[in-house]
Write a protein that holds these residues in place. Structure first.
Motif, short mmCIF file in Angstrom:
data_model
loop_
_atom_site.label_atom_id
_atom_site.label_comp_id
_atom_site.label_asym_id
_atom_site.label_seq_id
_atom_site.Cartn_x
_atom_site.Cartn_y
_atom_site.Cartn_z
N GLU A 1 0.81 -1.21 0.00
CA GLU A 1 0.00 0.00 0.00
C GLU A 1 0.85 1.27 0.00
OE1 GLU A 1 -3.49 2.03 2.74
OE2 GLU A 1 -3.26 -0.15 2.74
N LYS A 2 2.03 1.22 0.64
CA LYS A 2 2.90 2.40 0.71
C LYS A 2 3.39 2.81 -0.68
CE LYS A 2 4.58 1.79 5.44
NZ LYS A 2 5.78 1.54 6.30
N SER B 1 0.56 4.40 -2.53
CA SER B 1 0.29 5.73 -1.97
C SER B 1 1.15 6.81 -2.62
CB SER B 1 0.51 5.72 -0.45
OG SER B 1 -0.49 4.94 0.18
N GLU C 1 -0.52 10.14 -4.00
CA GLU C 1 -0.08 11.47 -3.54
C GLU C 1 0.30 12.34 -4.73
OE1 GLU C 1 -0.06 12.97 -0.66
OE2 GLU C 1 -0.83 11.28 0.48
N ILE D 1 -8.61 2.08 -0.47
CA ILE D 1 -7.31 2.76 -0.33
C ILE D 1 -7.34 4.12 -1.02
CG2 ILE D 1 -4.86 2.65 -0.94
CD1 ILE D 1 -5.11 -0.44 -0.81
N GLU E 1 -7.22 8.03 0.81
CA GLU E 1 -6.20 9.03 0.48
C GLU E 1 -6.84 10.36 0.08
OE1 GLU E 1 -2.96 9.02 0.60
OE2 GLU E 1 -2.49 6.93 1.04
#
Length: 530
Positions: free
Chosen positions: A408-409, A412, A416, A449, A453
């Motif tokens: 998931e990081k 992300s 972003e 997810i 965000e």
């Protein structure tokens, strides 16, 4: 009057139109350290600015690393090393770029014609215009009669040559030059402009080298392989699936590659090193005006250098913006960036590249397909082998939506970057598409997810899904119930999985057929349901 000799801290060139596309509403500013000879010779890559004439907004900014410059040392002009503290820094400020553009526009207005301008800045950063002249490369006619004659001349010359190898024609045109054999990503620095790149198969990190060459030849792959797709987008002649090119062809051996017919000949030509077949390169240019059709026409894009020229065509947006090309340009495995706590740097670079496409297309949608690197492709990034498992069949392995759930990081970082483009750059035409989703449950998890965000589906932010797995077609109504705004059919993977055929395997390339009745049934079902 005689202008004094300027001791140039910086030098550059300005075009008051886009010299590639001919668009007269753009200004191009290129700048390097030191005297301007190195930019003219093409020995140094300049910082590149594309500026809109109407409001002098910077549409695109592409910085470059410069290690050498031409400068006066004592009484001699020699090549010297650019101080390391400056090599990676922008050479001028945005304000200076706009100031240069405004000066150039005044010259354009004075001479009533697009100008090719040379300038320099001294140590006090005072701007001097040292030359201006009309741009001589603009074409009023789009009829490629010269190119057609060149192609005919080359084809006649080829008839006298000895054919030494053949494969599948993957990207049309003819290129010739010395062979450079590349066995891995570590060797791509050996590639020089005008070479013929010969390798087993390309990966995304080969793209910078692929842009330089006259042609590309691979042992493996079919018409939907990485080498074929990228070559067509870059306009580089290409032949794939030769089986043994890397064994037969030797370094520095001069060959001619006919990408239109899939044939390789001994020796070079008497003309320029690369000719794109005008039948393929300009067919769409023969249509004048914008033809209105009921179906919206979206394009696939990856290379940001093509954003402006493609946006100028009669298209309704970008239906698939490939994440992999942008990530390959950045060059580092995302997990390495996360480990070293350099997420902001990575997000900024990715957002900058996304922004180039979004600005070029204005209010038209740009659908960003999130990363779909396979493990072997991720391994080709810097330190990628430290973070990726070894898989016997990466095509069916750890990829697509499932990666976002497990890593998931990493996902992300992409989200972003999307938020920065939409919220900070104000480019609300950027949408998101999720690739290789195996089950409705996976789609639901990924959607959670995305929502967490702060990216919520709305009139200005649409969420699409790739339909490229048989389960996507069979369970399409269940996928739609999860909540998406549209689908994009990935016919390459869908055909591969329906036909049970590895699309990168030239041994079974003849079996791969998107027109097979089973594939056509899947296409029809998807369209009717949506």
């Amino acid at each position: 009057p005689v202008q004094k000799m300027i001791q140039s801290l910086l030098s550059g060139i300005i075009f008051t139109c886009d010299p590639v596309t001919g668009e007269k509403n753009k200004i191009v500013v290129d700048v390097i350290y030191g005297l301007g000879d190195l930019i003219v010779q093409g020995e140094v890559t300049p910082d590149h600015y594309l500026i809109d004439k109407s409001d002098f907004a910077i549409i695109r900014k592409i910085p470059s690393v410069q290690k050498v410059q031409l400068a006066k040392v004592n009484d001699r002009t020699i090549k010297t090393e650019v101080p390391r503290s400056k090599q990676n820094k922008p050479k001028i400020t945005d304000k200076e770029a706009v100031k240069l553009a405004k000066m150039a526009q005044k010259l354009h207005q004075h001479y009533f014609f697009p100008q090719d301008i040379e300038f320099c800045l001294d140590k006090k950063r005072k701007i001097f215009i040292v030359q201006t002249r009309p741009v001589t490369t603009l074409k009023e006619s789009k009829e490629n009669s010269w190119e057609i004659k060149q192609m005919e001349k080359v084809e006649n010359e080829i008839e006298e040559k000895k054919e030494i190898l053949s494969g599948q024609p993957a990207s049309p045109g003819i290129g010739w030059g010395p062979v450079v054999l590349i066995n891995s990503k570590k060797e791509i620095r050996k590639v020089k402009t005008g070479d013929i790149l010969v390798t087993s198969m390309t990966t995304p990190d080969f793209v910078p080298a692929m842009k330089k060459v006259s042609a590309i030849v691979t042992d493996k792959g079919g018409l939907t392989s990485h080498a074929a797709i990228v070559s067509r987008e870059l306009g580089v002649p290409c032949i794939v699936g030769t089986i043994n090119a890397t064994k037969i062809l030797k370094n520095d051996f001069v060959i001619t590659v006919d990408g239109t017919h899939g044939k390789i000949y001994k020796g070079g030509l008497k003309t320029k090193t690369k000719i794109i077949d005008p039948i393929f390169s300009s067919e769409t240019e023969k249509v004048s005006g914008n033809i209105k059709i009921a179906t919206k026409l979206y394009v696939n894009l990856a290379d940001h250098s093509l954003a402006d020229s493609t946006a100028g065509k009669n298209v309704d947006g970008v239906g698939l913006l490939r994440a992999e090309f942008m990530m390959a340009e950045i060059g580092e495995h995302p997990k390495k960036v996360i480990k070293e706590k350099r997420q902001k740097e990575y997000i900024d670079k990715l957002a900058e590249r996304m922004g180039i496409f979004c600005r070029a297309f204005g209010n038209r949608p740009v659908v960003y397909r999130a990363s779909d690197f396979k493990t072997n492709e991720y391994q080709s990034l810097k330190d990628g082998d430290l973070y990726e498992p070894q898989e016997s069949n990466p095509m069916l392995g750890f990829r697509g939506a499932y990666r976002y759930i497990v890593d998931e990081k990493v996902f992300s970082l992409e989200l972003e970057a999307i938020k920065k483009v939409r919220n900070k750059m104000g480019l609300k035409n950027l949408w998101l598409m999720i690739p290789f989703v195996r089950t409705p449950g996976e789609l639901l998890q990924v959607k959670k997810i995305v929502t967490s965000e702060g990216l919520i589906r709305s009139n200005s932010f649409k969420l699409w899904m790739m339909v490229e797995i048989p389960s996507n077609v069979i369970l399409l109504e269940e996928f739609l119930k999860v909540g998406i705004d549209g689908v994009s059919i990935g016919s390459n993977d869908l055909t591969m999985l329906i036909m049970g055929t590895d699309r990168d395997n030239n041994e079974v390339a003849s079996v791969f057929d998107e027109r097979n009745p089973a594939v056509l049934w899947a296409l029809e079902k998807t369209i009717k349901i949506c």
